[in-house]
Design a protein around this motif. Sequence first.
Motif: not given
Length: 569
Positions: A315-326
Motif C-alpha cells: 500500500g505504501h508503494v502504491s500510495s507513493r505513485r498516487v502522491v506523485g500524480m497529485l
Amino acid sequence: MRTLPVSNVGTPAGDSATSYLWWLARNAWPSVTGGVVFGVLWMICQALVPAIIGRAIDAGLANRNPGALLMWSMVLLGAGVVQAAAGIVRHRLAVFNWLAGAYRTVQVAVRQANRLGSALPRRLDAGEVVAIGTADISHIGGALDITARGAGSLVAILTVTVILLQTSVPLGLVVVLGVPLLMAVVGLLIRPLHRRQQAYRAQQGALTARATDLVAGLRVLRGVGGEPVISRRYRAESQRLRAAGVRVAYVEALLESVQVLLPGVFLAMVTWLGARFTLSGQITIGQLVSFYGYAAFLVAPLRQLIETLDKLTRGHVSSRRVVGMLGVHSDLADPARPAPVPRGGELVDRVSGVVVRRGLVTAIAAAVPADAVAITDRLGRYADPAAGAEPTLAGVPLQDLDLATVRDRILVADNDARLFSGPLRADLDPTGIASQSTALSVALVATGADEIVAALPDGLDTEVAGQGRSFSGGQQQRLRLARALIADPEFLILVEPTSAVDAHTEARIADRLGSVRLGRTTVICTTSPLVLDRADYVLYVENGVVVAEGTHSGLLDSCFSYGRTVLRE
C-alpha cells in the motif's frame, strides 16, 4: 454503513505516501475503527479458547466435577458465538474499508486528471494513470483492509503472552522473545521486497504507456515499415519487466515460506517445552493442553502480522505513485483569489480581436485552420497568452476565474474527443438528466445521430467498443456533437464539427443547430459554406487576427480572400 463512492472526496494529504494512507484512514474512521474493535474482539475470543479448554479439563475432567465441566462448556459456547458474530462484522467492515480506499483513490486520481486536463498527456504517461486505476487501488484498499486483522492479531499475541507469563514464566518469555525475533526476520525480507516492487511498478507503468502508444499508432508504423523494429524493442522491454517480476516473486515466495516455517518452528518449541514442564510437575495437564492450543493458535496471528507488514508495504508503494500524480501541476494554474463569476457579457479574444456575442451562432473562418484552433484554445483557456492579452468574459480575464468555473461555462468540442466504452446512453448523457427529458432525443435528431441509434441492435443501450471503433469517422463525429449539445453549456465552441460527414448530413446539421442552441452562445470554427451560411455572424481570420466580419453572403461580396478560402478557389 455509507454508500460508495462518496459525493465529496475531500482534499487528500499529498506530502508523502504515509500521510496519504493516514488521510484515507481518517476519512473512513468509523469503519476503520469498527473493524479494529471487532477484529480485536474476534481474535481475543479465539485467544481465550485454549485457556477455557484447559480450565474445563482441570476443573471438570481431572476433578470429576460435572458442574464445573458444564459451566466451562457454556463459557466456551459463549466465546464461540461472540467470535462468530464479531468475525462477521469484522469481515464486513474490512471489505468496506477496502472498497472505500480503492474508490476514494480512483476519485482522487480522476479529479486530478480532470484538473490537469490538456496537460495530462504532457505531464504523465498513460501507463502511470492506468496502473493507479488497476493495480494500485487494490494494494491501497488492502492496506486499509488489513488494519482490522493486524490490530486483532497484535492484541491476541499480547493477551496470550500475559496468560502464559501468569501460568509459566519461562514459556511466557519464549513468546515474548520469539515474536519480536520472528518479526525481525520478516523485516529483513520486507525492505528488499519494497525496493523490487517499486522498480517493477515503474517498469510496468512505462511498458503500459509504450503499449498504448503502439496500439494508437500501429497503422502508421505499418505504413512506414517500423513495426518489426518497435516489436523488437517492445519484446526486449517485456523481457526486462518479466525479469523484474521474477525478482519480486522470488522475495515474495521466500516471505511466504518464512510465514510457514518460522511459526511452525515456534509451535514445535512451545509444545516441547510445555511437555517437559508437565512431566516435571510445573504445570497441569489442562495447562499443557492450553499451551499446545496457544502454540497452534499463535501460527494464525503471526502469519497475519507478517501479512500486515506485507500489505502495508504494498500500500505504501502504491500510495507513493498516487502522491506523485497529485504532485503534478498543470501549466494552467488557478488564481490565488478567483474573481467573482461574471454574469452576461461577451467572450473576447484580445489577441485575434474575436468578439463572441451572446445568444448568437458565431462562425470563425480562418485562412489557416491552425489559427482558428489557437483562438479556441485561448477562448476555452487551454492556453494562456502573455499578460495583457488574456481573453475576457464580461470584461473579466479568464485567468482570474477559477478553472473549474471556466470549464463549466465554456465547452470546447474538437475532433480529438473520444467515445468511451460502455452503454451509448451513458456516453452521450453521463449525468442521466437529458434522458429524463427530450434533450437527448432533440440532440440526436439535430445531429443526424438518431439514424445511427436506430440501426444499433439495442439502441441507446448498445455497448460501445473502446474509443468508438465500431463506428465510422462520420458516425463518431455526429455522436460527439450530440454529446456536446446534450451538455448544454453557456458557451459551446465547436471545431470543424462537420468535417467527416457528407454534404446532405452537413446541411441538415447546419439547419438544426441554431434552433437547438436557441438563447445560448455557440462558436463554430469552420470553412464549410453550408455551415457559414446558417451562422448569425461570421468572423474571417487571416494571420491570426480578424480582418473581416459580417454575414456569409455579405463577406462573399466584400472580401475576396474570404470567398477564396471558403469556396476553395
